[in-house]
Design a protein around this motif. Sequence first.
Motif, PDB file in Angstrom:
ATOM      1  N   GLU A 126      41.672  32.109  82.541  1.00 33.90           N
ATOM      2  CA  GLU A 126      42.326  32.146  83.848  1.00 33.90           C
ATOM      3  C   GLU A 126      41.458  31.503  84.920  1.00 33.90           C
ATOM      4  O   GLU A 126      41.953  30.765  85.763  1.00 33.90           O
ATOM      5  N   THR A 127      40.155  31.756  84.879  1.00 34.81           N
ATOM      6  CA  THR A 127      39.239  31.141  85.845  1.00 34.81           C
ATOM      7  C   THR A 127      39.251  29.620  85.705  1.00 34.81           C
ATOM      8  O   THR A 127      39.187  28.898  86.694  1.00 34.81           O
ATOM      9  N   ALA A 128      39.373  29.140  84.474  1.00 31.51           N
ATOM     10  CA  ALA A 128      39.393  27.695  84.220  1.00 31.51           C
ATOM     11  C   ALA A 128      40.773  27.076  84.477  1.00 31.51           C
ATOM     12  O   ALA A 128      40.935  25.867  84.361  1.00 31.51           O
ATOM     13  N   GLY A 129      41.761  27.905  84.781  1.00 33.37           N
ATOM     14  CA  GLY A 129      43.101  27.390  85.068  1.00 33.37           C
ATOM     15  C   GLY A 129      43.906  27.043  83.825  1.00 33.37           C
ATOM     16  O   GLY A 129      44.797  26.192  83.864  1.00 33.37           O
ATOM     17  N   ILE A 130      43.611  27.704  82.720  1.00 31.89           N
ATOM     18  CA  ILE A 130      44.322  27.460  81.461  1.00 31.89           C
ATOM     19  C   ILE A 130      45.294  28.609  81.214  1.00 31.89           C
ATOM     20  O   ILE A 130      44.903  29.780  81.233  1.00 31.89           O
ATOM     21  N   ARG A 131      46.536  28.260  80.982  1.00 34.82           N
ATOM     22  CA  ARG A 131      47.556  29.261  80.699  1.00 34.82           C
ATOM     23  C   ARG A 131      47.191  30.016  79.423  1.00 34.82           C
ATOM     24  O   ARG A 131      46.911  29.420  78.388  1.00 34.82           O
ATOM     25  N   HIS A 132      47.185  31.352  79.507  1.00 34.87           N
ATOM     26  CA  HIS A 132      46.797  32.198  78.377  1.00 34.87           C
ATOM     27  C   HIS A 132      47.980  33.088  78.013  1.00 34.87           C
ATOM     28  O   HIS A 132      48.391  33.929  78.799  1.00 34.87           O
ATOM     29  N   ILE A 133      48.500  32.893  76.824  1.00 37.70           N
ATOM     30  CA  ILE A 133      49.674  33.631  76.372  1.00 37.70           C
ATOM     31  C   ILE A 133      49.258  34.555  75.242  1.00 37.70           C
ATOM     32  O   ILE A 133      48.632  34.120  74.268  1.00 37.70           O
ATOM     33  N   ARG A 134      49.598  35.832  75.387  1.00 39.90           N
ATOM     34  CA  ARG A 134      49.281  36.818  74.363  1.00 39.90           C
ATOM     35  C   ARG A 134      50.580  37.266  73.698  1.00 39.90           C
ATOM     36  O   ARG A 134      51.537  37.618  74.378  1.00 39.90           O
ATOM     37  N   ILE A 135      50.585  37.262  72.380  1.00 42.38           N
ATOM     38  CA  ILE A 135      51.791  37.557  71.617  1.00 42.38           C
ATOM     39  C   ILE A 135      51.561  38.757  70.704  1.00 42.38           C
ATOM     40  O   ILE A 135      50.524  38.854  70.043  1.00 42.38           O
ATOM     41  N   ASN A 136      52.555  39.623  70.663  1.00 41.63           N
ATOM     42  CA  ASN A 136      52.520  40.761  69.762  1.00 41.63           C
ATOM     43  C   ASN A 136      52.742  40.235  68.337  1.00 41.63           C
ATOM     44  O   ASN A 136      53.768  39.616  68.061  1.00 41.63           O
ATOM     45  N   PRO A 137      51.811  40.472  67.408  1.00 43.60           N
ATOM     46  CA  PRO A 137      51.959  39.931  66.056  1.00 43.60           C
ATOM     47  C   PRO A 137      53.161  40.498  65.301  1.00 43.60           C
ATOM     48  O   PRO A 137      53.599  39.930  64.312  1.00 43.60           O
ATOM     49  N   LYS A 138      53.710  41.618  65.799  1.00 41.06           N
ATOM     50  CA  LYS A 138      54.883  42.211  65.148  1.00 41.06           C
ATOM     51  C   LYS A 138      56.186  41.725  65.764  1.00 41.06           C
ATOM     52  O   LYS A 138      57.260  42.111  65.320  1.00 41.06           O
ATOM     53  N   ALA A 139      56.079  40.892  66.806  1.00 43.24           N
ATOM     54  CA  ALA A 139      57.276  40.365  67.474  1.00 43.24           C
ATOM     55  C   ALA A 139      57.053  38.897  67.844  1.00 43.24           C
ATOM     56  O   ALA A 139      57.084  38.526  69.016  1.00 43.24           O
ATOM     57  N   ILE A 140      56.816  38.078  66.845  1.00 43.35           N
ATOM     58  CA  ILE A 140      56.545  36.653  67.073  1.00 43.35           C
ATOM     59  C   ILE A 140      57.839  35.970  67.502  1.00 43.35           C
ATOM     60  O   ILE A 140      58.854  36.081  66.819  1.00 43.35           O
ATOM     61  N   PRO A 141      57.817  35.271  68.643  1.00 43.81           N
ATOM     62  CA  PRO A 141      59.030  34.592  69.124  1.00 43.81           C
ATOM     63  C   PRO A 141      59.533  33.544  68.128  1.00 43.81           C
ATOM     64  O   PRO A 141      58.761  32.976  67.352  1.00 43.81           O
ATOM     65  N   GLU A 142      60.831  33.292  68.183  1.00 43.69           N
ATOM     66  CA  GLU A 142      61.445  32.274  67.335  1.00 43.69           C
ATOM     67  C   GLU A 142      61.026  30.889  67.819  1.00 43.69           C
ATOM     68  O   GLU A 142      60.636  30.716  68.973  1.00 43.69           O
ATOM     69  N   GLN A 143      61.147  29.897  66.950  1.00 43.96           N
ATOM     70  CA  GLN A 143      60.710  28.544  67.294  1.00 43.96           C
ATOM     71  C   GLN A 143      61.430  27.994  68.509  1.00 43.96           C
ATOM     72  O   GLN A 143      60.841  27.291  69.318  1.00 43.96           O
ATOM     73  N   GLN A 144      62.719  28.320  68.701  1.00 45.09           N
ATOM     74  CA  GLN A 144      63.453  27.787  69.838  1.00 45.09           C
ATOM     75  C   GLN A 144      62.991  28.400  71.166  1.00 45.09           C
ATOM     76  O   GLN A 144      63.285  27.864  72.222  1.00 45.09           O
ATOM     77  N   GLU A 145      62.235  29.482  71.116  1.00 46.01           N
ATOM     78  CA  GLU A 145      61.702  30.113  72.321  1.00 46.01           C
ATOM     79  C   GLU A 145      60.331  29.564  72.726  1.00 46.01           C
ATOM     80  O   GLU A 145      59.857  29.829  73.826  1.00 46.01           O
ATOM     81  N   MET A 146      59.699  28.825  71.854  1.00 47.40           N
ATOM     82  CA  MET A 146      58.322  28.398  72.072  1.00 47.40           C
ATOM     83  C   MET A 146      58.134  27.514  73.302  1.00 47.40           C
ATOM     84  O   MET A 146      57.208  27.714  74.069  1.00 47.40           O
TER      85      MET A 146
END
Length: 159
Positions: A126-146
């Motif tokens: 966050e300090t470097a200005g890089i988007r950081h996305i955290r994902i629940n390993p038991k609820a991985i989004p579908e490819q069309q949501e990426m």
Amino acid sequence: MRELLAGAPRLKTPVAAAAVMPSAQPAAAQAVGYARKERLLDHSQTLLFHRLKTGLPDLEVFTNVSLSAVVDLSTSVRGGELESLRLQLAVHCIDFLVCERNTRIVAAVEFETASGSAKFKTQCLETAGIRHIRINPKAIPEQQEMRALIFGVNFGVKR
């Protein structure tokens, strides 16, 4: 060296010759008993990797990238503090790094954890200005949501 190459086909350059030589393991590696892992990624990581790749075909996805390869230290950091921070960055890895084809960083994607390591990585990114996305390993989004996830539309995923 000649004995090693005796049965090998003749190659025109020394570089090419080196490429066909069997790799010799150092004695220390043999003594410790290193073994190749069966897979680079576990099941959840493999699933997320494939969903990122198929959902973002125009982007590159890298796995297990050192935080030191992603974040630079400010020029105001000097001396012992500089070395300490470099070591901290070097021991942390990002699960997935999403980049444009020219390797411009788009986002860092990681599985959710409640560790101190996760807090440190979040703070650095966050300090470097890089988007950081955290994902629940038991609820991985579908490819069309990426694409929406990577570029900012929230699908119930913590950032």
